[in-house]
Enzyme design. Structure first.
Site, mmCIF file in Angstrom:
data_model
loop_
_atom_site.group_PDB
_atom_site.id
_atom_site.type_symbol
_atom_site.label_atom_id
_atom_site.label_comp_id
_atom_site.label_asym_id
_atom_site.label_seq_id
_atom_site.Cartn_x
_atom_site.Cartn_y
_atom_site.Cartn_z
ATOM 1 N N LYS A 279 0.490 -1.265 0.061
ATOM 2 C CA LYS A 279 0.365 -0.154 -0.219
ATOM 3 C C LYS A 279 0.932 1.521 0.337
ATOM 4 O O LYS A 279 1.801 1.392 0.429
ATOM 5 C CB LYS A 279 -1.115 0.308 1.180
ATOM 6 C CG LYS A 279 -1.801 -0.795 1.347
ATOM 7 C CD LYS A 279 -2.967 -0.956 2.470
ATOM 8 C CE LYS A 279 -3.629 -1.964 2.769
ATOM 9 N NZ LYS A 279 -4.684 -1.579 1.266
ATOM 10 N N GLU A 351 -6.364 -9.277 0.668
ATOM 11 C CA GLU A 351 -6.618 -10.773 1.708
ATOM 12 C C GLU A 351 -7.388 -10.637 1.977
ATOM 13 O O GLU A 351 -7.361 -12.054 2.745
ATOM 14 C CB GLU A 351 -5.183 -10.582 1.985
ATOM 15 C CG GLU A 351 -5.140 -9.470 3.444
ATOM 16 C CD GLU A 351 -5.755 -8.114 3.091
ATOM 17 O OE1 GLU A 351 -6.495 -7.460 4.117
ATOM 18 O OE2 GLU A 351 -5.258 -7.467 1.974
ATOM 19 N N ARG A 353 -10.350 -11.561 1.780
ATOM 20 C CA ARG A 353 -10.982 -12.394 1.096
ATOM 21 C C ARG A 353 -10.795 -13.945 1.658
ATOM 22 O O ARG A 353 -11.028 -15.007 0.764
ATOM 23 C CB ARG A 353 -12.193 -12.271 -0.422
ATOM 24 C CG ARG A 353 -10.351 -12.298 -1.192
ATOM 25 C CD ARG A 353 -10.785 -11.348 -2.824
ATOM 26 N NE ARG A 353 -11.036 -9.764 -2.431
ATOM 27 C CZ ARG A 353 -11.157 -8.989 -3.177
ATOM 28 N NH1 ARG A 353 -11.555 -9.674 -4.194
ATOM 29 N NH2 ARG A 353 -11.357 -7.331 -2.872
#
Length: 498
Positions: A279, A351, A353
Protein backbone atom coordinates in the site's frame (compact mmCIF):
# COMPACT_ATOMS: atom_id res chain seq x y z
CA UNK A 1 -21.58 4.99 34.36
CA UNK A 2 -24.68 3.93 36.31
CA UNK A 3 -28.07 4.03 34.58
CA UNK A 4 -31.60 3.88 35.91
CA UNK A 5 -35.22 4.35 34.78
CA UNK A 6 -38.00 6.27 36.47
CA UNK A 7 -41.28 8.03 35.87
CA UNK A 8 -42.02 11.44 37.36
CA UNK A 9 -42.40 15.17 36.94
CA UNK A 10 -39.28 17.28 36.20
CA UNK A 11 -39.85 19.93 38.86
CA UNK A 12 -39.87 17.24 41.58
CA UNK A 13 -36.49 15.71 40.71
CA UNK A 14 -33.74 16.02 43.32
CA UNK A 15 -30.90 15.87 40.81
CA UNK A 16 -27.70 17.71 39.98
CA UNK A 17 -29.22 18.49 36.59
CA UNK A 18 -32.56 17.97 34.85
CA UNK A 19 -32.40 17.83 31.04
CA UNK A 20 -35.34 18.95 28.88
CA UNK A 21 -35.71 19.76 25.20
CA UNK A 22 -36.64 22.88 23.24
CA UNK A 23 -37.87 22.70 19.65
CA UNK A 24 -37.20 25.40 17.09
CA UNK A 25 -38.43 28.12 17.15
CA UNK A 26 -38.61 28.49 20.95
CA UNK A 27 -41.15 25.71 21.53
CA UNK A 28 -41.04 23.95 24.88
CA UNK A 29 -41.47 20.18 25.10
CA UNK A 30 -43.98 18.87 27.64
CA UNK A 31 -41.30 18.35 30.29
CA UNK A 32 -39.99 21.87 29.70
CA UNK A 33 -43.54 23.25 30.02
CA UNK A 34 -43.97 21.52 33.38
CA UNK A 35 -40.73 23.06 34.62
CA UNK A 36 -41.78 26.43 33.27
CA UNK A 37 -45.13 26.26 35.05
CA UNK A 38 -43.45 25.37 38.34
CA UNK A 39 -40.93 28.19 37.81
CA UNK A 40 -43.66 30.75 37.02
CA UNK A 41 -42.62 31.21 33.38
CA UNK A 42 -38.91 31.51 34.21
CA UNK A 43 -37.90 29.33 31.23
CA UNK A 44 -40.25 30.95 28.73
CA UNK A 45 -39.05 34.42 29.80
CA UNK A 46 -35.43 33.42 29.12
CA UNK A 47 -36.36 31.89 25.78
CA UNK A 48 -38.44 34.89 24.80
CA UNK A 49 -35.38 37.10 25.29
CA UNK A 50 -33.56 35.09 22.64
CA UNK A 51 -31.13 33.14 24.85
CA UNK A 52 -32.35 29.85 23.35
CA UNK A 53 -33.89 29.33 19.90
CA UNK A 54 -34.02 25.54 20.04
CA UNK A 55 -31.59 24.95 17.18
CA UNK A 56 -30.23 21.41 17.02
CA UNK A 57 -26.96 21.09 18.94
CA UNK A 58 -27.47 24.20 21.07
CA UNK A 59 -27.59 24.09 24.88
CA UNK A 60 -28.31 26.49 27.73
CA UNK A 61 -27.45 25.68 31.36
CA UNK A 62 -29.57 27.35 34.04
CA UNK A 63 -28.82 27.45 37.77
CA UNK A 64 -31.22 27.77 40.70
CA UNK A 65 -34.42 27.66 38.65
CA UNK A 66 -37.26 28.66 41.02
CA UNK A 67 -39.93 26.10 41.86
CA UNK A 68 -37.62 23.12 41.21
CA UNK A 69 -35.65 20.75 43.46
CA UNK A 70 -32.67 20.30 41.11
CA UNK A 71 -29.39 22.22 41.14
CA UNK A 72 -29.40 22.93 37.40
CA UNK A 73 -31.62 22.73 34.34
CA UNK A 74 -30.07 21.97 30.96
CA UNK A 75 -32.04 23.07 27.90
CA UNK A 76 -31.13 21.12 24.75
CA UNK A 77 -32.06 22.34 21.27
CA UNK A 78 -33.90 19.69 19.24
CA UNK A 79 -34.32 21.50 15.93
CA UNK A 80 -37.66 21.52 14.10
CA UNK A 81 -40.26 19.22 15.60
CA UNK A 82 -41.51 17.86 12.27
CA UNK A 83 -37.92 16.89 11.34
CA UNK A 84 -37.13 15.21 14.67
CA UNK A 85 -36.20 11.62 13.75
CA UNK A 86 -33.73 8.88 14.67
CA UNK A 87 -30.58 10.82 13.88
CA UNK A 88 -31.78 14.02 15.53
CA UNK A 89 -32.76 12.12 18.68
CA UNK A 90 -29.36 10.42 18.94
CA UNK A 91 -27.58 13.74 18.33
CA UNK A 92 -29.64 15.38 21.10
CA UNK A 93 -28.76 12.65 23.61
CA UNK A 94 -25.06 12.87 22.73
CA UNK A 95 -25.15 16.66 23.02
CA UNK A 96 -26.84 16.46 26.42
CA UNK A 97 -24.42 13.87 27.83
CA UNK A 98 -21.37 15.71 26.49
CA UNK A 99 -22.56 18.95 28.11
CA UNK A 100 -23.47 17.22 31.39
CA UNK A 101 -20.00 15.69 31.52
CA UNK A 102 -18.51 19.19 31.31
CA UNK A 103 -20.73 20.86 33.93
CA UNK A 104 -19.33 19.09 36.97
CA UNK A 105 -22.68 17.44 37.72
CA UNK A 106 -22.28 13.92 39.06
CA UNK A 107 -25.73 12.85 37.91
CA UNK A 108 -28.40 13.89 35.44
CA UNK A 109 -32.10 13.18 34.96
CA UNK A 110 -32.91 13.11 31.25
CA UNK A 111 -36.44 13.87 30.05
CA UNK A 112 -35.47 13.72 26.36
CA UNK A 113 -36.49 10.04 26.46
CA UNK A 114 -40.10 11.24 26.83
CA UNK A 115 -39.89 13.19 23.57
CA UNK A 116 -41.76 11.56 20.71
CA UNK A 117 -39.72 10.22 17.78
CA UNK A 118 -41.53 9.23 14.58
CA UNK A 119 -42.53 5.53 14.55
CA UNK A 120 -40.44 4.75 17.64
CA UNK A 121 -41.54 3.33 20.99
CA UNK A 122 -40.51 4.45 24.44
CA UNK A 123 -38.38 1.31 24.76
CA UNK A 124 -36.56 2.22 21.54
CA UNK A 125 -35.83 5.71 22.88
CA UNK A 126 -34.37 4.32 26.12
CA UNK A 127 -32.27 1.69 24.33
CA UNK A 128 -30.84 4.23 21.90
CA UNK A 129 -30.23 6.78 24.67
CA UNK A 130 -28.24 4.23 26.65
CA UNK A 131 -26.08 3.38 23.63
CA UNK A 132 -25.56 7.04 22.67
CA UNK A 133 -24.67 8.04 26.24
CA UNK A 134 -21.98 5.39 26.60
CA UNK A 135 -20.62 6.18 23.13
CA UNK A 136 -20.26 9.83 24.15
CA UNK A 137 -18.17 9.17 27.27
CA UNK A 138 -16.02 6.46 25.63
CA UNK A 139 -12.29 7.23 25.72
CA UNK A 140 -9.27 5.30 24.46
CA UNK A 141 -6.25 6.78 26.22
CA UNK A 142 -4.43 3.79 27.68
CA UNK A 143 -1.24 4.64 25.76
CA UNK A 144 -1.11 8.27 26.87
CA UNK A 145 1.35 9.05 29.66
CA UNK A 146 -0.74 12.08 30.62
CA UNK A 147 -4.45 11.38 30.36
CA UNK A 148 -7.06 14.08 29.80
CA UNK A 149 -9.07 14.22 32.99
CA UNK A 150 -12.69 15.34 33.34
CA UNK A 151 -12.90 17.54 36.43
CA UNK A 152 -15.99 15.86 37.91
CA UNK A 153 -17.12 13.17 35.47
CA UNK A 154 -20.77 12.26 35.07
CA UNK A 155 -21.42 9.12 37.10
CA UNK A 156 -25.17 8.47 36.92
CA UNK A 157 -27.88 9.02 34.33
CA UNK A 158 -31.59 8.54 34.91
CA UNK A 159 -33.87 8.23 31.89
CA UNK A 160 -37.49 9.23 32.39
CA UNK A 161 -40.49 7.56 30.71
CA UNK A 162 -43.99 8.93 30.31
CA UNK A 163 -45.99 6.42 32.36
CA UNK A 164 -45.35 3.93 35.12
CA UNK A 165 -46.74 1.08 33.04
CA UNK A 166 -43.82 1.60 30.64
CA UNK A 167 -41.17 1.01 33.31
CA UNK A 168 -40.80 -2.75 32.78
CA UNK A 169 -40.28 -2.48 29.01
CA UNK A 170 -37.95 0.49 29.54
CA UNK A 171 -35.83 -1.45 32.06
CA UNK A 172 -35.42 -4.30 29.56
CA UNK A 173 -34.54 -1.83 26.80
CA UNK A 174 -32.00 -0.15 29.10
CA UNK A 175 -30.31 -3.49 29.79
CA UNK A 176 -30.20 -4.19 26.05
CA UNK A 177 -28.72 -0.78 25.34
CA UNK A 178 -26.06 -1.20 28.02
CA UNK A 179 -25.08 -4.64 26.66
CA UNK A 180 -24.87 -3.33 23.09
CA UNK A 181 -22.76 -0.39 24.25
CA UNK A 182 -20.47 -2.76 26.20
CA UNK A 183 -20.07 -4.85 23.05
CA UNK A 184 -19.27 -1.74 21.04
CA UNK A 185 -16.70 -0.66 23.62
CA UNK A 186 -14.96 -4.03 23.36
CA UNK A 187 -14.96 -3.77 19.56
CA UNK A 188 -13.53 -0.24 19.72
CA UNK A 189 -10.91 -1.15 22.33
CA UNK A 190 -9.62 -4.03 20.21
CA UNK A 191 -9.67 -2.09 16.95
CA UNK A 192 -7.98 1.00 18.41
CA UNK A 193 -5.02 -1.02 19.65
CA UNK A 194 -1.86 -0.59 17.55
CA UNK A 195 -0.70 -3.43 15.34
CA UNK A 196 2.36 -4.10 17.47
CA UNK A 197 0.05 -4.93 20.39
CA UNK A 198 -3.04 -6.42 18.77
CA UNK A 199 -1.48 -9.35 16.92
CA UNK A 200 -3.34 -12.55 15.99
CA UNK A 201 -2.06 -14.10 19.23
CA UNK A 202 -3.33 -11.12 21.25
CA UNK A 203 -6.74 -11.41 19.58
CA UNK A 204 -6.85 -15.12 20.41
CA UNK A 205 -5.96 -14.42 24.05
CA UNK A 206 -8.66 -11.73 24.26
CA UNK A 207 -11.20 -14.22 22.89
CA UNK A 208 -10.13 -16.85 25.43
CA UNK A 209 -10.43 -14.35 28.28
CA UNK A 210 -13.93 -13.32 27.21
CA UNK A 211 -14.94 -16.97 26.77
CA UNK A 212 -13.81 -17.83 30.29
CA UNK A 213 -15.65 -14.83 31.74
CA UNK A 214 -18.96 -15.73 30.05
CA UNK A 215 -18.64 -19.55 30.02
CA UNK A 216 -18.37 -19.77 26.24
CA UNK A 217 -16.66 -22.70 24.50
CA UNK A 218 -13.42 -21.55 22.86
CA UNK A 219 -10.98 -23.30 20.52
CA UNK A 220 -7.92 -21.79 18.83
CA UNK A 221 -6.73 -23.52 15.65
CA UNK A 222 -3.01 -23.12 15.00
CA UNK A 223 -1.10 -23.12 11.70
CA UNK A 224 -0.55 -26.90 11.69
CA UNK A 225 -4.23 -27.68 12.30
CA UNK A 226 -5.30 -25.28 9.55
CA UNK A 227 -2.82 -26.88 7.16
CA UNK A 228 -4.26 -30.31 7.96
CA UNK A 229 -7.74 -28.95 7.15
CA UNK A 230 -6.47 -27.62 3.82
CA UNK A 231 -6.82 -23.90 4.64
CA UNK A 232 -4.01 -22.91 2.29
CA UNK A 233 -5.81 -19.74 1.17
CA UNK A 234 -5.89 -18.41 4.74
CA UNK A 235 -2.33 -19.53 5.43
CA UNK A 236 -1.00 -17.87 2.27
CA UNK A 237 -1.81 -14.44 3.72
CA UNK A 238 0.37 -14.99 6.80
CA UNK A 239 3.46 -16.27 4.95
CA UNK A 240 5.26 -12.92 4.97
CA UNK A 241 4.74 -12.21 8.66
CA UNK A 242 6.53 -13.38 11.80
CA UNK A 243 3.14 -13.42 13.52
CA UNK A 244 1.45 -16.83 13.47
CA UNK A 245 -2.11 -16.94 12.09
CA UNK A 246 -5.01 -18.23 14.19
CA UNK A 247 -8.56 -19.41 13.64
CA UNK A 248 -10.63 -18.50 16.68
CA UNK A 249 -13.76 -20.62 17.23
CA UNK A 250 -16.26 -19.53 19.91
CA UNK A 251 -19.58 -21.26 20.65
CA UNK A 252 -22.27 -19.63 22.81
CA UNK A 253 -25.03 -22.11 23.60
CA UNK A 254 -27.98 -20.16 24.93
CA UNK A 255 -30.60 -21.97 22.87
CA UNK A 256 -31.87 -25.53 22.78
CA UNK A 257 -29.37 -28.29 22.10
CA UNK A 258 -30.86 -29.02 18.67
CA UNK A 259 -31.20 -25.35 17.58
CA UNK A 260 -29.02 -24.66 14.57
CA UNK A 261 -26.59 -21.83 15.31
CA UNK A 262 -26.25 -18.43 13.76
CA UNK A 263 -22.62 -18.15 12.66
CA UNK A 264 -20.78 -14.81 12.60
CA UNK A 265 -17.46 -14.67 10.77
CA UNK A 266 -15.18 -11.65 11.32
CA UNK A 267 -12.17 -10.69 9.22
CA UNK A 268 -9.17 -10.36 11.53
CA UNK A 269 -6.26 -8.85 9.61
CA UNK A 270 -4.47 -7.22 12.53
CA UNK A 271 -2.34 -5.13 10.19
CA UNK A 272 -2.59 -4.90 6.42
CA UNK A 273 0.50 -3.58 4.65
CA UNK A 274 -0.85 -4.95 1.37
CA UNK A 275 1.90 -7.59 1.30
CA UNK A 276 3.99 -7.63 -1.89
CA UNK A 277 1.28 -5.40 -3.46
CA UNK A 278 2.39 -2.79 -0.94
CA UNK A 279 0.00 0.00 0.00
CA UNK A 280 1.10 3.66 -0.32
CA UNK A 281 2.49 5.17 2.88
CA UNK A 282 -0.18 7.87 3.54
CA UNK A 283 -2.84 6.62 5.98
CA UNK A 284 -1.30 3.15 6.19
CA UNK A 285 -1.45 3.52 9.98
CA UNK A 286 -5.21 3.07 9.66
CA UNK A 287 -4.68 -0.48 8.45
CA UNK A 288 -4.64 -1.58 12.09
CA UNK A 289 -8.43 -1.27 11.66
CA UNK A 290 -8.48 -4.13 9.16
CA UNK A 291 -9.58 -6.38 12.01
CA UNK A 292 -12.74 -4.39 12.77
CA UNK A 293 -14.84 -7.27 11.43
CA UNK A 294 -13.26 -9.57 14.02
CA UNK A 295 -13.65 -6.93 16.75
CA UNK A 296 -17.33 -6.41 15.92
CA UNK A 297 -18.30 -10.10 16.01
CA UNK A 298 -16.46 -10.50 19.33
CA UNK A 299 -18.30 -7.43 20.64
CA UNK A 300 -21.60 -8.87 19.42
CA UNK A 301 -20.89 -12.17 21.15
CA UNK A 302 -20.14 -10.36 24.40
CA UNK A 303 -23.41 -8.40 24.21
CA UNK A 304 -25.40 -11.57 23.45
CA UNK A 305 -23.79 -13.35 26.41
CA UNK A 306 -24.46 -10.42 28.76
CA UNK A 307 -28.14 -10.57 27.81
CA UNK A 308 -28.20 -14.39 27.96
CA UNK A 309 -30.00 -14.49 24.61
CA UNK A 310 -31.87 -17.80 24.10
CA UNK A 311 -30.13 -18.80 20.88
CA UNK A 312 -26.99 -20.59 19.74
CA UNK A 313 -24.27 -18.39 18.32
CA UNK A 314 -20.96 -19.45 16.81
CA UNK A 315 -18.25 -16.88 16.10
CA UNK A 316 -15.32 -17.60 13.75
CA UNK A 317 -12.37 -15.23 13.52
CA UNK A 318 -9.69 -16.00 10.94
CA UNK A 319 -6.82 -13.74 11.92
CA UNK A 320 -3.42 -13.02 10.39
CA UNK A 321 -1.03 -10.18 9.64
CA UNK A 322 -0.45 -9.27 5.96
CA UNK A 323 3.20 -8.29 5.55
CA UNK A 324 5.84 -8.36 2.79
CA UNK A 325 8.78 -10.68 3.34
CA UNK A 326 10.97 -13.34 1.78
CA UNK A 327 8.27 -15.97 2.23
CA UNK A 328 5.29 -13.79 1.31
CA UNK A 329 2.78 -14.72 -1.37
CA UNK A 330 3.52 -13.19 -4.78
CA UNK A 331 1.10 -11.88 -7.39
CA UNK A 332 0.53 -14.82 -9.71
CA UNK A 333 0.77 -17.48 -6.99
CA UNK A 334 -1.95 -20.13 -6.97
CA UNK A 335 -3.31 -21.60 -3.72
CA UNK A 336 -5.88 -24.27 -2.93
CA UNK A 337 -8.64 -23.31 -0.52
CA UNK A 338 -10.23 -25.62 2.07
CA UNK A 339 -13.14 -26.10 -0.34
CA UNK A 340 -10.75 -27.54 -2.93
CA UNK A 341 -11.22 -24.58 -5.27
CA UNK A 342 -8.01 -22.99 -6.55
CA UNK A 343 -7.31 -19.26 -6.47
CA UNK A 344 -4.88 -17.20 -8.51
CA UNK A 345 -3.62 -14.35 -6.31
CA UNK A 346 -3.40 -11.38 -8.65
CA UNK A 347 -3.18 -8.84 -5.83
CA UNK A 348 -1.87 -9.67 -2.35
CA UNK A 349 -3.73 -6.61 -1.00
CA UNK A 350 -7.02 -8.44 -1.64
CA UNK A 351 -6.21 -10.67 1.30
CA UNK A 352 -9.39 -10.40 3.37
CA UNK A 353 -11.35 -12.63 1.02
CA UNK A 354 -8.51 -15.18 1.13
CA UNK A 355 -8.83 -15.69 4.89
CA UNK A 356 -12.62 -15.43 4.87
CA UNK A 357 -13.19 -18.05 2.19
CA UNK A 358 -11.59 -20.81 4.29
CA UNK A 359 -13.47 -19.68 7.41
CA UNK A 360 -16.73 -19.70 5.44
CA UNK A 361 -16.01 -23.24 4.25
CA UNK A 362 -15.27 -24.24 7.86
CA UNK A 363 -18.60 -22.69 8.95
CA UNK A 364 -20.55 -25.40 7.10
CA UNK A 365 -19.54 -28.03 9.68
CA UNK A 366 -21.77 -26.33 12.28
CA UNK A 367 -24.91 -26.96 10.16
CA UNK A 368 -25.75 -23.25 10.48
CA UNK A 369 -29.17 -21.68 10.34
CA UNK A 370 -27.55 -18.52 8.97
CA UNK A 371 -24.01 -17.31 8.32
CA UNK A 372 -23.06 -13.61 8.32
CA UNK A 373 -19.53 -12.45 7.63
CA UNK A 374 -18.31 -8.98 8.60
CA UNK A 375 -15.26 -7.44 6.97
CA UNK A 376 -13.49 -4.20 6.14
CA UNK A 377 -13.21 -5.70 2.70
CA UNK A 378 -13.06 -3.10 -0.08
CA UNK A 379 -12.26 0.55 -0.64
CA UNK A 380 -14.77 0.30 -3.47
CA UNK A 381 -17.57 0.04 -0.90
CA UNK A 382 -16.47 3.37 0.59
CA UNK A 383 -16.62 4.93 -2.88
CA UNK A 384 -20.12 3.52 -3.40
CA UNK A 385 -21.72 4.25 0.00
CA UNK A 386 -19.38 6.65 1.80
CA UNK A 387 -19.21 6.42 5.57
CA UNK A 388 -22.96 6.25 6.23
CA UNK A 389 -24.17 2.81 5.14
CA UNK A 390 -22.62 -0.64 5.36
CA UNK A 391 -22.65 -2.63 2.13
CA UNK A 392 -24.93 -5.67 2.36
CA UNK A 393 -24.81 -8.67 0.06
CA UNK A 394 -26.85 -11.85 0.54
CA UNK A 395 -27.82 -15.05 -1.23
CA UNK A 396 -31.23 -14.93 0.48
CA UNK A 397 -33.61 -11.98 0.19
CA UNK A 398 -35.41 -12.74 3.47
CA UNK A 399 -32.13 -12.55 5.38
CA UNK A 400 -31.21 -9.35 3.53
CA UNK A 401 -34.52 -7.75 4.56
CA UNK A 402 -33.99 -8.83 8.18
CA UNK A 403 -30.57 -7.18 8.26
CA UNK A 404 -31.76 -3.99 6.56
CA UNK A 405 -34.62 -3.74 9.07
CA UNK A 406 -32.25 -4.39 11.99
CA UNK A 407 -29.95 -1.64 10.70
CA UNK A 408 -32.84 0.80 10.43
CA UNK A 409 -34.02 -0.07 13.95
CA UNK A 410 -30.50 0.40 15.35
CA UNK A 411 -29.73 3.48 13.21
CA UNK A 412 -26.72 1.46 12.05
CA UNK A 413 -27.90 1.20 8.50
CA UNK A 414 -26.99 -1.13 5.66
CA UNK A 415 -27.80 -0.95 1.96
CA UNK A 416 -28.31 -4.05 -0.15
CA UNK A 417 -26.05 -4.34 -3.19
CA UNK A 418 -26.40 -6.74 -6.14
CA UNK A 419 -24.90 -10.21 -6.09
CA UNK A 420 -25.79 -11.19 -9.64
CA UNK A 421 -24.04 -14.01 -11.47
CA UNK A 422 -23.20 -11.56 -14.26
CA UNK A 423 -20.37 -10.23 -12.08
CA UNK A 424 -18.85 -13.69 -11.61
CA UNK A 425 -17.42 -13.44 -15.14
CA UNK A 426 -14.94 -10.84 -13.87
CA UNK A 427 -13.28 -13.40 -11.56
CA UNK A 428 -12.26 -15.79 -14.34
CA UNK A 429 -8.65 -16.95 -14.40
CA UNK A 430 -6.87 -18.81 -17.21
CA UNK A 431 -4.77 -20.73 -14.67
CA UNK A 432 -7.02 -21.41 -11.64
CA UNK A 433 -10.69 -21.80 -10.73
CA UNK A 434 -10.87 -18.08 -9.99
CA UNK A 435 -8.81 -14.93 -9.49
CA UNK A 436 -8.89 -13.11 -6.18
CA UNK A 437 -9.75 -9.76 -7.82
CA UNK A 438 -12.07 -8.86 -10.66
CA UNK A 439 -10.62 -5.61 -11.92
CA UNK A 440 -11.35 -1.98 -11.17
CA UNK A 441 -15.11 -1.86 -11.71
CA UNK A 442 -17.63 -3.02 -9.11
CA UNK A 443 -14.90 -3.96 -6.67
CA UNK A 444 -17.14 -4.48 -3.64
CA UNK A 445 -19.51 -6.63 -5.74
CA UNK A 446 -16.82 -8.87 -7.21
CA UNK A 447 -15.35 -9.33 -3.71
CA UNK A 448 -18.76 -10.48 -2.47
CA UNK A 449 -19.14 -12.71 -5.55
CA UNK A 450 -15.80 -14.30 -4.66
CA UNK A 451 -17.08 -15.11 -1.15
CA UNK A 452 -20.38 -16.38 -2.55
CA UNK A 453 -18.51 -19.26 -4.22
CA UNK A 454 -17.79 -20.65 -0.75
CA UNK A 455 -21.28 -20.22 0.75
CA UNK A 456 -23.54 -22.29 -1.49
CA UNK A 457 -24.39 -24.79 1.25
CA UNK A 458 -26.22 -22.36 3.54
CA UNK A 459 -28.05 -19.03 3.87
CA UNK A 460 -25.44 -16.28 3.95
CA UNK A 461 -24.94 -12.52 4.08
CA UNK A 462 -21.82 -10.39 3.80
CA UNK A 463 -21.41 -6.99 5.47
CA UNK A 464 -18.69 -4.78 3.98
CA UNK A 465 -17.90 -2.29 6.75
CA UNK A 466 -14.89 -0.60 5.15
CA UNK A 467 -16.69 2.76 5.19
CA UNK A 468 -18.41 2.46 8.58
CA UNK A 469 -15.99 0.68 10.93
CA UNK A 470 -13.77 3.66 11.70
CA UNK A 471 -13.47 7.41 11.35
CA UNK A 472 -10.45 9.28 10.05
CA UNK A 473 -9.26 12.81 10.80
CA UNK A 474 -9.20 14.53 14.18
CA UNK A 475 -11.78 12.09 15.61
CA UNK A 476 -9.87 9.07 14.30
CA UNK A 477 -10.94 5.82 15.87
CA UNK A 478 -13.12 2.75 15.62
CA UNK A 479 -16.91 3.24 15.64
CA UNK A 480 -18.04 -0.12 17.02
CA UNK A 481 -20.26 -0.68 14.00
CA UNK A 482 -21.98 -2.96 13.06
CA UNK A 483 -22.46 -4.30 16.63
CA UNK A 484 -25.81 -2.44 16.97
CA UNK A 485 -27.08 -3.84 13.65
CA UNK A 486 -26.04 -7.39 14.51
CA UNK A 487 -27.48 -7.19 18.02
CA UNK A 488 -30.83 -5.88 16.82
CA UNK A 489 -30.88 -8.75 14.34
CA UNK A 490 -30.17 -11.25 17.14
CA UNK A 491 -32.64 -9.63 19.54
CA UNK A 492 -35.34 -9.90 16.88
CA UNK A 493 -34.46 -13.54 16.21
CA UNK A 494 -34.60 -14.22 19.97
CA UNK A 495 -37.99 -12.49 20.31
CA UNK A 496 -36.54 -9.91 22.71
CA UNK A 497 -36.90 -6.68 20.71
CA UNK A 498 -39.56 -4.30 22.07
Amino acid sequence: MEFSIKSGSPEKQRSACVVVGIFEPRKLTLAAELLDNAARNHLSDIIRRGDMEGKAGSTLLLHNVPGTLCDRVLLVGLGKEKEFGDKEYGDAIRCAVRTLNETGAFDGTVFLTETSVRKRSGAWRVRQASIAAQETVYRFDQFKSKKDKVRRPLRKLTFVVDRRNELSAAEEALNQGQAIADGMSLAKDLANLPGNVCTPSYLAEAAQKMAAEHKIDCQILEREEMATLGMHSLLSVAKGSRQAPKLIVLQYKGGKADDRPIVLVGKGITFDSGGISLKPAPDMDEMKYDMCGAASVLGTLKAAALLKLPLNLTVLVPTAENMPGGGASRPGDIVTSMSGQTIEILNTDAEGRLILCDALTYAARFDPDTVIDVATLTGACVIALGHVATGLFANNDTLARELVHAGDEAHDRAWQMPLWDDYQELLKSPFADMANVGGRWGGSITAACFLARFTRKYIWAHLDIAGTAWKSGTDKGATGRPVPLLMHFLLKRAGKLT
